[in-house]
Design a protein around this motif. Structure first.
Motif, PDB file in Angstrom:
ATOM      1  N   ARG A   1       0.843  -1.191   0.000  1.00 42.48           N
ATOM      2  CA  ARG A   1       0.000   0.000   0.000  1.00 42.48           C
ATOM      3  C   ARG A   1       0.885   1.249   0.000  1.00 42.48           C
ATOM      4  O   ARG A   1       1.856   1.336   0.752  1.00 42.48           O
TER       5      ARG A   1
ATOM      6  N   ASP B   1      -0.340  -4.119   3.033  1.00 46.86           N
ATOM      7  CA  ASP B   1      -1.771  -3.877   2.816  1.00 46.86           C
ATOM      8  C   ASP B   1      -2.556  -4.884   3.658  1.00 46.86           C
ATOM      9  O   ASP B   1      -2.854  -6.005   3.205  1.00 46.86           O
TER      10      ASP B   1
ATOM     11  N   ASP C   1      -5.711  -4.829   4.755  1.00 44.55           N
ATOM     12  CA  ASP C   1      -7.070  -5.130   4.291  1.00 44.55           C
ATOM     13  C   ASP C   1      -7.062  -6.129   3.144  1.00 44.55           C
ATOM     14  O   ASP C   1      -7.939  -6.999   3.051  1.00 44.55           O
ATOM     15  N   ALA C   2      -6.074  -6.023   2.267  1.00 47.34           N
ATOM     16  CA  ALA C   2      -5.998  -6.946   1.128  1.00 47.34           C
ATOM     17  C   ALA C   2      -5.735  -8.374   1.612  1.00 47.34           C
ATOM     18  O   ALA C   2      -6.287  -9.339   1.070  1.00 47.34           O
TER      19      ALA C   2
ATOM     20  N   LEU D   1      -6.564  -9.578   4.613  1.00 48.96           N
ATOM     21  CA  LEU D   1      -7.777 -10.041   5.285  1.00 48.96           C
ATOM     22  C   LEU D   1      -8.840 -10.458   4.276  1.00 48.96           C
ATOM     23  O   LEU D   1      -9.559 -11.443   4.481  1.00 48.96           O
ATOM     24  N   GLU D   2      -8.938  -9.712   3.167  1.00 47.71           N
ATOM     25  CA  GLU D   2      -9.920 -10.052   2.144  1.00 47.71           C
ATOM     26  C   GLU D   2      -9.566 -11.361   1.452  1.00 47.71           C
ATOM     27  O   GLU D   2     -10.437 -12.188   1.174  1.00 47.71           O
ATOM     28  N   ARG D   3      -8.298 -11.576   1.187  1.00 46.97           N
ATOM     29  CA  ARG D   3      -7.861 -12.829   0.557  1.00 46.97           C
ATOM     30  C   ARG D   3      -7.965 -13.999   1.524  1.00 46.97           C
ATOM     31  O   ARG D   3      -8.228 -15.121   1.131  1.00 46.97           O
ATOM     32  N   HIS D   4      -7.705 -13.749   2.802  1.00 44.16           N
ATOM     33  CA  HIS D   4      -7.794 -14.727   3.893  1.00 44.16           C
ATOM     34  C   HIS D   4      -7.037 -16.031   3.589  1.00 44.16           C
ATOM     35  O   HIS D   4      -7.627 -17.103   3.447  1.00 44.16           O
TER      36      HIS D   4
ATOM     37  N   ALA E   1      -8.302 -13.093  13.016  1.00 41.13           N
ATOM     38  CA  ALA E   1      -9.103 -13.522  11.868  1.00 41.13           C
ATOM     39  C   ALA E   1      -8.886 -14.991  11.541  1.00 41.13           C
ATOM     40  O   ALA E   1      -9.471 -15.509  10.581  1.00 41.13           O
TER      41      ALA E   1
END
Length: 481
Positions: free
Chosen positions: A91, A104, A106-107, A109-112, A144
């Motif tokens: 980022r 990054d 958030d990226a 966490l989104e990919r997990h 998470a």
């Protein structure tokens, strides 16, 4: 604080509070992602390299791995390890007309993914990031359910930062709390001898040539590296020791397991406790062992002055680096042994009881006696205390003088006197020529034994009942002068 001498010693029953805490801690660890820390003594030992090798092994085993952040410092061997791994784009952050590149979060966490590789555990994020420190990003990943690999040098832990400054003269600004070690499921020590690290430094594998000469003459001196290496080894050993302690508490295994030394000192509101704490601190330093300070809370409340003094003792213990543990119970020796086994203490330190005159002769069932008798594999150190500043002309009272006796002790005292009286009555009828003085001495012995093992109240009751029975059953048999 009062000592109950008549309570049965229970050392095998597990403490439900400790067991519940261990179960909760294990449940929390199972719900979160697993953290593995690659620990080193200094930059250049190969932490990032070892972490990426481990990540590639996990990917080969079918684990979904992403590299959230990896700082290779331009080292060719380390850069090559990134080939074939999913590297998340960084980022961009604008700060004071400078473009910074950060992980990054958030990226990821989104990919997990199943496993995230995040280098530099102690890194401070750029202003404007969601978290100030990278270890906070890692905690969010763990919450998470994502496993994390990370790296850190020993000087970045807060408890070691001051020592590093004293040794090297360099102040470490980026630190992480020592409590984060409890989050780690595994710590892998990346060890390298000072000579090998200095050789890597001279070969340009740690810093660029212009920085290498400066580092070699300052931070990377042999003495500094040796001290840092020792600190890293000790930190790893402490973590393994805590893991062993958690395992023993969870599985209800009675200690001690003498895989390493651990001292526990028993303290109370006594003025002698301060000396015991300092003595244990010196002993722990000499043995290079962790130490605990144990206090047993009893039902009888302490006076305000005693409570204040006890609080000072516990504050001193924490200041000197001791871990304070407490237990509740009327049987002091049983509670201390229970704590020692729960915390895997191999040695108990306790103050030597001070008794003078006939008190010292008769007092045969003291706290120290019972502690030694029931200690099993735990070693007991009995330390002499200094003379108090304020003492009475008669000296200190024995333990049982301040003991609050139970109803069962009063009943046992009556039964014991009755048995002795019956025995004397039969003896006078069976043995011809036996004088009543023998009966009196036997009754006196009975009262004395009750005083030693039963306490003050039962002794007074036994003396009164013995005098009445002696007068009623035996005084009439006396020969007139």
């Amino acid at each position: 604080m009062s000592y109950n001498l008549g309570t049965f010693v229970e050392t095998e029953r597990p403490n439900p509070d400790v067991l519940l805490a261990a179960v909760r801690k294990d449940a929390q660890r199972q719900q979160r992602g697993k953290l593995k820390i690659f620990l080193g003594m200094a930059a250049g030992v190969g932490k990032t390299y070892a972490m990426l090798v481990a990540a590639r092994e996990q990917q080969a085993a079918g684990v979904n791995v992403v590299v959230g952040y990896a700082e290779t410092h331009g080292r060719r061997e380390t850069d090559e390890l990134l080939a074939g791994l999913v590297v998340m784009p960084r980022r961009q952050v604008e700060y004071r007309e400078v473009r910074l590149r950060e992980m990054d979060l958030d990226a990821i966490l989104e990919r997990h993914p199943q496993l995230a590789v995040v280098d530099e555990f102690a890194h401070t994020n750029a202003p404007g990031s969601r978290h100030r420190k990278r270890y906070q990003d890692i905690i969010e990943l763990l919450d998470a359910g994502i496993d994390v690999y990370t790296t850190v040098n020993v000087q970045h832990f807060e408890s070691r930062a001051d020592t590093v400054r004293q040794i090297t003269g360099i102040t470490v600004h980026e630190t992480v709390p020592d409590s984060l070690l409890d989050l780690a499921h595994e710590i892998e020590l990346i060890d390298l001898s000072p000579a090998d690290l200095q050789r890597r430094l001279s070969e340009g594998k740690v810093y660029t040539p212009d920085k290498a000469d400066l580092a070699a003459n300052n931070f990377f001196r042999t003495g500094n590296l040796t001290a840092l290496r020792e600190m890293a080894l000790r930190l790893t050993a402490e973590h393994v020791d805590h893991q062993l302690q958690d395992y023993m508490q969870l599985k209800q295994i009675a200690g001690p397991w003498k895989s390493s030394e651990r001292l526990m000192v028993a303290v109370s509101a006594s003025p002698y406790s301060e000396k015991l704490i300092r003595w244990t601190r010196r002993m722990a330093y000499a043995l290079e062992a962790p130490w605990l300070v144990a206090n047993v809370e009893v039902a009888t409340p302490d006076a305000p002055e005693d409570q204040r003094r006890l609080a000072q003792h516990l504050a001193l213990a924490r200041e000197l680096g001791g871990e304070v543990v407490t237990a509740a119970g009327e049987d002091i020796s049983a509670a201390l042994l229970r704590l020692a086994r729960e915390y895997n203490a191999t040695q108990i330190v306790i103050g030597k009881p001070i008794a003078r005159g006939w008190f010292g002769v008769l007092h045969g069932n003291s706290l120290v006696d019972r502690l030694i008798r029931n200690s099993g594999d735990i070693d007991v150190y009995v330390v002499t205390g200094e003379s108090p500043t304020h003492t009475t002309r008669w000296g200190p009272r024995p333990e049982w003088f301040n003991t609050r006796s139970t109803w069962s002790q009063y009943l046992l005292a009556l039964i014991f006197v009755a048995v002795i009286t019956g025995f004397n009555w039969l003896l006078l009828h069976l043995v011809r020529g036996l004088e009543y003085q023998v009966v009196g001495l036997t009754e006196l012995l009975a009262v004395l034994l009750v005083a030693i093992y039963g306490g003050r109240g039962p002794a007074l009751l036994a003396a009164a009942v013995s005098a009445i029975s002696f007068n009623f059953f035996f005084i009439t048999r006396a020969t007139p002068l």
